[in-house]
Design an enzyme around this catalytic site. Structure first.
Site, mmCIF file in Angstrom:
data_model
loop_
_atom_site.group_PDB
_atom_site.id
_atom_site.type_symbol
_atom_site.label_atom_id
_atom_site.label_comp_id
_atom_site.label_asym_id
_atom_site.label_seq_id
_atom_site.Cartn_x
_atom_site.Cartn_y
_atom_site.Cartn_z
ATOM 1 N N CYS A 142 0.819 -1.229 0.000
ATOM 2 C CA CYS A 142 0.000 0.000 0.000
ATOM 3 C C CYS A 142 0.848 1.271 0.000
ATOM 4 O O CYS A 142 0.324 2.350 -0.251
ATOM 5 C CB CYS A 142 -0.962 -0.007 1.181
ATOM 6 S SG CYS A 142 -2.046 -1.436 1.178
ATOM 7 N N HIS A 275 -2.981 7.240 2.285
ATOM 8 C CA HIS A 275 -3.468 5.935 1.819
ATOM 9 C C HIS A 275 -4.873 5.717 2.374
ATOM 10 O O HIS A 275 -5.145 5.991 3.555
ATOM 11 C CB HIS A 275 -2.529 4.834 2.307
ATOM 12 C CG HIS A 275 -3.061 3.462 2.081
ATOM 13 N ND1 HIS A 275 -3.576 3.065 0.869
ATOM 14 C CD2 HIS A 275 -3.190 2.400 2.924
ATOM 15 C CE1 HIS A 275 -3.983 1.816 0.968
ATOM 16 N NE2 HIS A 275 -3.763 1.386 2.204
ATOM 17 N N ASN A 305 -10.160 0.005 0.101
ATOM 18 C CA ASN A 305 -8.699 0.077 0.112
ATOM 19 C C ASN A 305 -8.177 -0.542 -1.193
ATOM 20 O O ASN A 305 -8.293 -1.747 -1.392
ATOM 21 C CB ASN A 305 -8.188 -0.685 1.336
ATOM 22 C CG ASN A 305 -6.678 -0.689 1.454
ATOM 23 O OD1 ASN A 305 -5.973 -0.345 0.521
ATOM 24 N ND2 ASN A 305 -6.195 -1.090 2.616
HETATM 25 O O1 UT7 Z 1 -3.751 -1.149 3.563
HETATM 26 C C1 UT7 Z 1 -2.803 -1.463 4.525
HETATM 27 C C2 UT7 Z 1 -3.138 -0.809 5.763
HETATM 28 N N1 UT7 Z 1 -4.303 -1.454 6.357
HETATM 29 C C3 UT7 Z 1 -4.924 -0.853 7.334
HETATM 30 O O2 UT7 Z 1 -4.564 0.244 7.663
HETATM 31 C C4 UT7 Z 1 -6.020 -1.579 8.065
HETATM 32 C C5 UT7 Z 1 -5.841 -1.324 9.542
HETATM 33 N N2 UT7 Z 1 -6.843 -1.981 10.386
HETATM 34 C C6 UT7 Z 1 -8.116 -1.585 10.399
HETATM 35 O O3 UT7 Z 1 -8.526 -0.752 9.626
HETATM 36 C C7 UT7 Z 1 -9.022 -2.174 11.454
HETATM 37 O O4 UT7 Z 1 -8.260 -2.851 12.422
HETATM 38 C C8 UT7 Z 1 -10.106 -3.124 10.876
HETATM 39 C C9 UT7 Z 1 -11.109 -2.325 10.076
HETATM 40 C C10 UT7 Z 1 -9.449 -4.175 9.986
HETATM 41 C C11 UT7 Z 1 -10.843 -3.825 12.017
HETATM 42 O O5 UT7 Z 1 -11.404 -2.864 12.892
HETATM 43 P P1 UT7 Z 1 -11.223 -2.988 14.458
HETATM 44 O O6 UT7 Z 1 -11.968 -1.909 15.083
HETATM 45 O O7 UT7 Z 1 -9.749 -3.088 14.718
HETATM 46 O O8 UT7 Z 1 -11.979 -4.346 14.757
HETATM 47 P P2 UT7 Z 1 -11.440 -5.652 15.495
HETATM 48 O O9 UT7 Z 1 -10.510 -6.402 14.617
HETATM 49 O O10 UT7 Z 1 -10.957 -5.271 16.872
HETATM 50 O O11 UT7 Z 1 -12.778 -6.475 15.670
HETATM 51 C C12 UT7 Z 1 -13.823 -6.008 16.509
HETATM 52 C C13 UT7 Z 1 -14.981 -6.940 16.400
HETATM 53 C C14 UT7 Z 1 -14.602 -8.414 16.553
HETATM 54 O O12 UT7 Z 1 -15.650 -9.073 17.235
HETATM 55 P P3 UT7 Z 1 -15.489 -9.406 18.812
HETATM 56 O O13 UT7 Z 1 -14.272 -10.295 18.905
HETATM 57 O O14 UT7 Z 1 -15.309 -8.095 19.487
HETATM 58 O O15 UT7 Z 1 -16.773 -10.096 19.121
HETATM 59 C C15 UT7 Z 1 -14.583 -8.919 15.149
HETATM 60 O O16 UT7 Z 1 -14.832 -10.295 15.043
HETATM 61 O O17 UT7 Z 1 -15.577 -6.822 15.105
HETATM 62 C C16 UT7 Z 1 -15.704 -8.120 14.515
HETATM 63 N N3 UT7 Z 1 -15.602 -7.989 13.080
HETATM 64 C C17 UT7 Z 1 -16.653 -7.816 12.267
HETATM 65 N N4 UT7 Z 1 -17.969 -7.744 12.528
HETATM 66 C C18 UT7 Z 1 -18.795 -7.559 11.482
HETATM 67 C C19 UT7 Z 1 -14.477 -7.998 12.325
HETATM 68 N N5 UT7 Z 1 -14.800 -7.848 11.019
HETATM 69 C C20 UT7 Z 1 -16.134 -7.727 10.974
HETATM 70 C C21 UT7 Z 1 -17.048 -7.549 9.915
HETATM 71 N N6 UT7 Z 1 -18.364 -7.470 10.218
HETATM 72 N N7 UT7 Z 1 -16.664 -7.447 8.622
#
Ligand code: UT7
Length: 348
Positions: A142, A275, A305
């Site tokens: 990225c 990005h 993205n």
């Molecule tokens: O391009 C390269 C650079 N990439 C990035 O910059 C991406 C960086 N990371 C992010 O943008 C975020 O970490 C994400 C968008 C990928 C995830 O967001 P988050 O707030 O960090 O969520 P999380 O991974 O802490 O997950 C929170 C909850 C989890 O459920 P529990 O364990 O709290 O019950 C996940 O299972 O959200 C759940 N979850 C979803 N729920 C519904 C994860 N993905 C989804 C989904 N739909 N698609």
């Protein structure tokens, strides 16, 4: 006998060298921008329904709240990064008022090359119908466009090139694991391009690139082609929270580094073009720089993205919407797998 590579339109290396010596201050400026998105637009709701058929639970609310993404574009099966890249490149050439014959360097940033080799840049050169100019790919995921722009700027400033096509082109949909809701909702396909040309005025004012390979494992596609088969997984894996935390810390830091190289303050930035991965990361960076959020070019809501394509896509959107004007100061920032990151300050 195979045809001898020619550079019909181009001056000799010696001529380029003489020009460098005669020009005490040589810079690279953006002469034109272009972009292309495949026509198949997939909304969050489309994706929710598609994933539900396979028992995967997600929602428009979750995707919008956690990322800011509302839609992304996917190619039809078989459409490649070079095909997207050449359409973006043609737009950039038109905007710059030149033709492919005027280009003496093509750099394509991509993690989804059409082939193992030759490079996507070479395939773009072929599609543009020109021969002889240097063409190669840059792989920094990225951050790829920031890396490619910095390399092109350096080559132009040293006289190794006079007018470059710098392209970010990706088909990330082909790497997605649609059984993993934590990643498959985030990415899309597309391409963006700029024509970067020699000028006696900046242009690119300052840039900085970084990589920290201690974080190879938090974002990768570990598979490879070997011995006639795919060895390892060919699908994207990401530890979202780890990437999030690193992205937030390095983007702010790198913007300050580049501003300091240029002897400028954050308030001098007219547009922040980070990005486009997550609106929370983008706005977090703007807040740390004390920039109003309306100075951030946002396309992640409509594109998702698109990895190396996201910054040139956002730049082109900002230019074509009339928000980015000649004379504006732009901070372009990339961050991604590797872990890689970097920033380029441009006077547009
Ligand atoms: O391009 C390269 C650079 N990439 C990035 O910059 C991406 C960086 N990371 C992010 O943008 C975020 O970490 C994400 C968008 C990928 C995830 O967001 P988050 O707030 O960090 O969520 P999380 O991974 O802490 O997950 C929170 C909850 C989890 O459920 P529990 O364990 O709290 O019950 C996940 O299972 O959200 C759940 N979850 C979803 N729920 C519904 C994860 N993905 C989804 C989904 N739909 N698609």
């Amino acid at each position: 006998m195979s045809p001898r590579p020619t550079n019909d339109h181009h001056r000799s290396d010696a001529a380029a060298g003489r020009e460098t010596q005669a020009t005490s201050r040589r810079f690279a400026r953006i002469a034109g921008t272009g972009s292309h998105l495949p026509p198949d637009r997939v909304t969050n709701q489309d994706l929710v329904e598609r994933l539900a058929r396979d028992g995967i639970d997600t929602s428009d609310d979750w995707i919008v709240e956690r990322t800011g993404i509302r839609a992304r574009h996917y190619v039809q099966r078989g459409v490649t990064s070079s095909q997207l890249g050449v359409l973006a490149a043609r737009q950039a050439l038109d905007a710059a008022g030149c033709t492919a014959q005027d280009i003496d360097l093509i750099i394509c940033a991509t993690s989804t090359p059409d082939m193992v080799f030759p490079s996507t840049a070479c395939l773009i050169q072929r599609a543009l119908g020109v021969h002889g100019c240097a063409a190669f790919d840059v792989q920094a995921v990225c951050s790829g466009f920031i890396y490619a722009l910095t390399v092109a700027d350096s080559m132009i400033r040293t006289g190794a090139a006079r007018r470059a096509l710098v392209i970010g082109a990706e088909v990330f949909s082909r790497l997605l694991d649609f059984s993993d809701r934590t990643t498959c909702v985030l990415f899309g396909d597309g391409a963006g391009a700029v024509v970067l040309e020699a000028s006696d005025q900046p242009g690119v004012v300052a840039s900085r690139l970084h990589a920290d390979s201690r974080h190879v494992d938090i974002l990768n596609v570990p598979g490879q082609i070997a011995y006639g088969e795919i060895v390892g997984s060919p699908l994207l894996k990401m530890e979202g929270q780890a990437v999030f935390k690193l992205a937030v810390s390095v983007l702010d830091q790198c913007a300050h580094e580049v501003l300091s190289l240029a002897g400028r303050e954050p308030q001098s930035i007219d547009w922040l073009i980070p990005h486009q991965a997550n609106l929370r990361i983008m706005f977090g960076t703007a807040r740390k720089l004390h920039l109003p959020l309306d100075k951030v070019i946002v396309t992640v809501d409509q594109h998702g993205n698109t990895s190396a394509a996201s910054i040139p896509l956002a730049l082109d959107e900002g230019v074509r919407s009339g928000r980015i004007q000649r004379g504006h100061s732009l901070m372009l920032e990339g961050v991604g797998g590797g872990f890689t990151w970097g920033a380029v300050l441009v006077d547009y």
